[in-house]
Design an enzyme around this catalytic site. Structure first.
Site, PDB file in Angstrom:
ATOM      1  N   ARG A  66       0.879  -1.304   0.115  1.00  0.00           N
ATOM      2  CA  ARG A  66       0.073   0.035   0.005  1.00  0.00           C
ATOM      3  C   ARG A  66       0.868   1.261  -0.028  1.00  0.00           C
ATOM      4  O   ARG A  66       0.789   2.274  -0.825  1.00  0.00           O
ATOM      5  CB  ARG A  66      -0.968  -0.036   1.299  1.00  0.00           C
ATOM      6  CG  ARG A  66      -2.328   0.240   1.007  1.00  0.00           C
ATOM      7  CD  ARG A  66      -3.036   0.230   2.170  1.00  0.00           C
ATOM      8  NE  ARG A  66      -3.971  -0.892   2.267  1.00  0.00           N
ATOM      9  CZ  ARG A  66      -5.105  -1.240   1.691  1.00  0.00           C
ATOM     10  NH1 ARG A  66      -5.578  -0.254   0.838  1.00  0.00           N
ATOM     11  NH2 ARG A  66      -5.720  -2.332   1.729  1.00  0.00           N
ATOM     12  N   HIS A 110     -19.260  10.158   2.326  1.00  0.00           N
ATOM     13  CA  HIS A 110     -19.718   8.439   2.851  1.00  0.00           C
ATOM     14  C   HIS A 110     -21.163   8.567   2.884  1.00  0.00           C
ATOM     15  O   HIS A 110     -21.877   9.282   3.336  1.00  0.00           O
ATOM     16  CB  HIS A 110     -19.054   8.390   4.142  1.00  0.00           C
ATOM     17  CG  HIS A 110     -19.259   6.825   4.562  1.00  0.00           C
ATOM     18  ND1 HIS A 110     -18.673   5.848   3.988  1.00  0.00           N
ATOM     19  CD2 HIS A 110     -20.459   6.580   5.529  1.00  0.00           C
ATOM     20  CE1 HIS A 110     -19.249   4.594   4.682  1.00  0.00           C
ATOM     21  NE2 HIS A 110     -19.879   5.074   5.515  1.00  0.00           N
ATOM     22  N   ASP A 146     -13.640   6.319   7.643  1.00  0.00           N
ATOM     23  CA  ASP A 146     -14.650   7.135   7.707  1.00  0.00           C
ATOM     24  C   ASP A 146     -14.955   7.931   9.091  1.00  0.00           C
ATOM     25  O   ASP A 146     -15.911   7.888   9.886  1.00  0.00           O
ATOM     26  CB  ASP A 146     -16.021   6.195   7.702  1.00  0.00           C
ATOM     27  CG  ASP A 146     -15.617   5.379   6.285  1.00  0.00           C
ATOM     28  OD1 ASP A 146     -15.566   6.079   5.283  1.00  0.00           O
ATOM     29  OD2 ASP A 146     -16.189   4.251   6.115  1.00  0.00           O
TER      30      ASP A 146
END
Ligand code: GRF
Length: 197
Positions: A66, A110, A146
């Site tokens: 990543r 979101h 989130d």
């Protein structure tokens, strides 16, 4: 001087289109780059049609590394020199290292009324829980998924006959109103939350 906005996406890019269309006239920002994690993301073509620079960094060759993927993403972003980065359906989890580099300048949308329903399948989960209302949230991106200060929310009533897809479609319509409203305010240096309707 206009604030420079980069938009990151993975899919069809309907939120990107809403954001890009909003950035005209007296809007304090302009889109400078739309970037995806796949060459085939539908949003790239839409951005090109709107005359916006596009780029992609395919995450797959990085095979689970990543930070290396994010270094490549970061390098391309830096070239575009954005003041603000909008995640708009960007479906890669970002590490703390990447987030820190853009913290305070990176927004996400979101599809739930955060802090409820972080993560995926938000519409199905809201229906299953018997919620009477659902919606969407724009927030500043922090290292936790989130999370981060809420910059705006839009509420959508859940109807008895709702399926996840029907509810998602109504929430998406609100996303297209909420995200541009938040970006306009944020780009003007105002972080007070936008509450819709
Ligand atoms: C939206 O539902 C957004 O909330 C979520 O991903 C979806 C992106 O849709 N994060 P689109 O690509 O903007 O049409």
């Amino acid at each position: 001087m206009s604030r420079r906005v980069a938009i990151l996406l993975s899919g069809g890019g309907s939120n990107m289109v809403a954001l890009a269309r909003s950035m005209t006239g007296d809007h304090p920002a302009r889109p400078v780059l739309v970037m995806a994690n796949s060459e085939t993301a539908g949003g790239l073509e839409k951005a090109r049609d709107m005359g916006i620079d596009t780029a992609w960094v395919d995450h797959r060759p990085f095979k689970g590394d990543r930070p290396a993927f994010e270094d490549a993403l970061h390098a391309r972003l830096v070239q575009a020199d954005p003041d603000i980065v909008c995640l708009a359906g960007f479906m890669r989890v970002l590490t703390e290292g990447f987030v820190r580099r853009w913290q305070g300048r990176m927004l996400n949308i979101h599809p739930s009324l955060l802090p409820k329903y972080r993560g995926l399948h938000t519409h199905a989960r809201a229906i299953e829980a018997g919620e009477s209302e659902h919606g969407c949230t724009v927030h500043e991106v922090t290292a936790e998924l989130d999370e981060g200060p809420i910059l705006g929310q839009a509420r959508v009533p859940v109807q008895p006959a709702d399926t996840p897809d029907r509810l998602a479609a109504r929430v998406l319509e609100m996303e297209h109103r909420l995200y541009p409203a938040v970006l306009r305010r944020f780009a003007a240096g105002d972080r007070r939350p936008v509450m819709l309707p």
